[in-house]
Design an enzyme around this catalytic site. Structure first.
Site, PDB file in Angstrom:
ATOM      1  N   LYS A  52       7.501   1.112  -0.132  1.00  0.00           N
ATOM      2  CA  LYS A  52       6.949  -0.051   0.568  1.00  0.00           C
ATOM      3  C   LYS A  52       6.174  -0.954  -0.379  1.00  0.00           C
ATOM      4  O   LYS A  52       6.228  -2.180  -0.272  1.00  0.00           O
ATOM      5  CB  LYS A  52       6.057   0.404   1.717  1.00  0.00           C
ATOM      6  N   ASP A  75      -3.193   7.760  -1.677  1.00  0.00           N
ATOM      7  CA  ASP A  75      -3.146   8.258  -0.308  1.00  0.00           C
ATOM      8  C   ASP A  75      -4.569   8.612   0.099  1.00  0.00           C
ATOM      9  O   ASP A  75      -5.128   9.608  -0.350  1.00  0.00           O
ATOM     10  CB  ASP A  75      -2.234   9.489  -0.229  1.00  0.00           C
ATOM     11  N   ASN A 102      -9.930  -2.058   1.111  1.00  0.00           N
ATOM     12  CA  ASN A 102      -9.373  -2.788   2.246  1.00  0.00           C
ATOM     13  C   ASN A 102      -8.642  -1.900   3.250  1.00  0.00           C
ATOM     14  O   ASN A 102      -8.645  -2.179   4.445  1.00  0.00           O
ATOM     15  CB  ASN A 102      -8.408  -3.860   1.705  1.00  0.00           C
ATOM     16  N   TYR A 186     -13.408   5.074  15.316  1.00  0.00           N
ATOM     17  CA  TYR A 186     -13.188   3.893  14.476  1.00  0.00           C
ATOM     18  C   TYR A 186     -14.501   3.161  14.211  1.00  0.00           C
ATOM     19  O   TYR A 186     -14.821   2.813  13.066  1.00  0.00           O
ATOM     20  CB  TYR A 186     -12.193   2.959  15.168  1.00  0.00           C
ATOM     21  N   LYS A 190     -16.351   2.252  10.598  1.00  0.00           N
ATOM     22  CA  LYS A 190     -16.595   0.883  10.153  1.00  0.00           C
ATOM     23  C   LYS A 190     -18.088   0.608   9.943  1.00  0.00           C
ATOM     24  O   LYS A 190     -18.458  -0.165   9.062  1.00  0.00           O
ATOM     25  CB  LYS A 190     -15.998  -0.097  11.155  1.00  0.00           C
TER      26      LYS A 190
END
Length: 323
Positions: A52, A75, A102, A186, A190
């Site tokens: 990819k 990874d 990112n 999540y 963050k």
């Protein structure tokens, strides 16, 4: 969303500079790679899939033939892969001018990595903390031999840090949050990205090191509500399911912006002359503006506690001294 006057076209030449973007093969990361490479930088695209990544590099170079982009196998669900990637970069490059942490996952069902941590907490936070740890010596040495403000680091976060974390922000006795929602897991990860930025700036930023003495500039960046594959990833319990269902509607209403805009705040913080030393440690919001994170994100004692917890946790596994 509100915007400053920033445009990627205003970024000065980055000729001779080297950057690493994690998750650089798709979405906001890919647009960040393009933004840096088209200004003359050499960019490493950190990605799990070689196929990819090479396809993405080929696609970019078809449009921008001079783009100097290199695949770096990374990874984030494997600490050993993180360390190997840092070691390879340090072996190949005498300097590193910017790190953009990112890559991320959002709203996925509960699962553990091979290292034994909840997948979102490791992918979004722990592995980026470890990657940063192993690249800090290279970033610092580059800063010491470069003009002030040349070397910077961006942690990509989200306004989910304010909407979804558990009470108290970080559940230190249960970071996996197995019995909680996917979006709470999540939100915790963050929030951890911002707290990490706060501590990095305190330890290695201009106020600590002193201007002109090898300081690194830091920022935590909320890229905006962007139409990316993260919305498709959200396969856990609601509100992940709600987000997936609402994505086509939000796209039609213009609530979700294009991926190109999602990279603007990262590019602003990592390379713009309009991001100043006084802004180091800031929370950057759409687009390229200094914002204010949640009260928990501004809790310096919580940031210190998380740093100490992480250092102890990874140190006990022998991961901090590996070369």
């Amino acid at each position: 969303m509100p915007s400053s006057k920033f445009s990627p076209d205003s970024i000065p030449s980055l000729q001779g500079r080297v950057y690493l973007v994690t998750g650089g093969n798709a979405g906001i990361g890919k647009q960040t790679v393009i933004g840096l490479a088209t200004r003359g930088a050499k960019v490493y695209m950190g990605a799990r899939s070689k196929g990819k990544a090479l396809a993405a590099i080929h696609e970019i170079q078809e449009k921008h033939s001079s783009a100097d982009i290199h695949f770096l196998e990374l990874d984030l669900s494997s600490f050993q892969s993180v360390i190997a990637a840092a070691n390879r970069l340090r072996a190949e490059e005498p300097a590193l001018h910017g790190l953009i942490n990112n890559a991320g996952i959002m709203g996925v069902p509960y699962s553990l990595t091979t290292d034994g941590y909840e997948s979102q907490f490791q992918t979004n936070y722990l592995s980026h903390w470890l990657l940063t740890h192993h690249l800090l010596p290279l970033l610092q040495s580059t800063a010491q031999s470069s003009p002030e403000g040349t070397v910077r680091l961006v942690n990509v976060t989200s306004d989910g840090h304010a909407a979804f974390p558990p009470p108290g922000g970080i559940r230190f006795d249960d970071t996996g949050l197995e019995k909680e929602s996917a979006m709470m897991r999540y939100g915790q990860s963050k929030l951890a990205n911002i707290l990490h930025t706060v501590q990095l700036n305190k330890r290695y930023g201009p106020a600590s090191v002193g201007a002109g003495n090898g300081a690194i500039w830091f920022a935590a960046v909320h890229p905006g509500h962007i139409d990316t594959d993260l919305n498709k990833q959200a396969t856990g319990a609601a509100p992940g399911a709600i987000l997936r269902a609402a994505t086509p509607i939000m796209r039609c209403l213009g609530v979700l912006d294009k991926q190109e805009k999602g990279a603007w705040s990262s590019l602003f913080a990592i390379a713009s002359n309009d991001f100043k030393g006084a802004n180091s440690g800031a929370y950057v919001v759409p687009y390229a503006k200094i914002g204010t994170p949640s009260e928990l994100a501004r809790d310096e004692s919580l940031a210190e506690k998380l740093w100490q917890w992480t250092e102890t946790e990874l140190g006990a596994k022998g991961l901090l001294g590996q070369q």
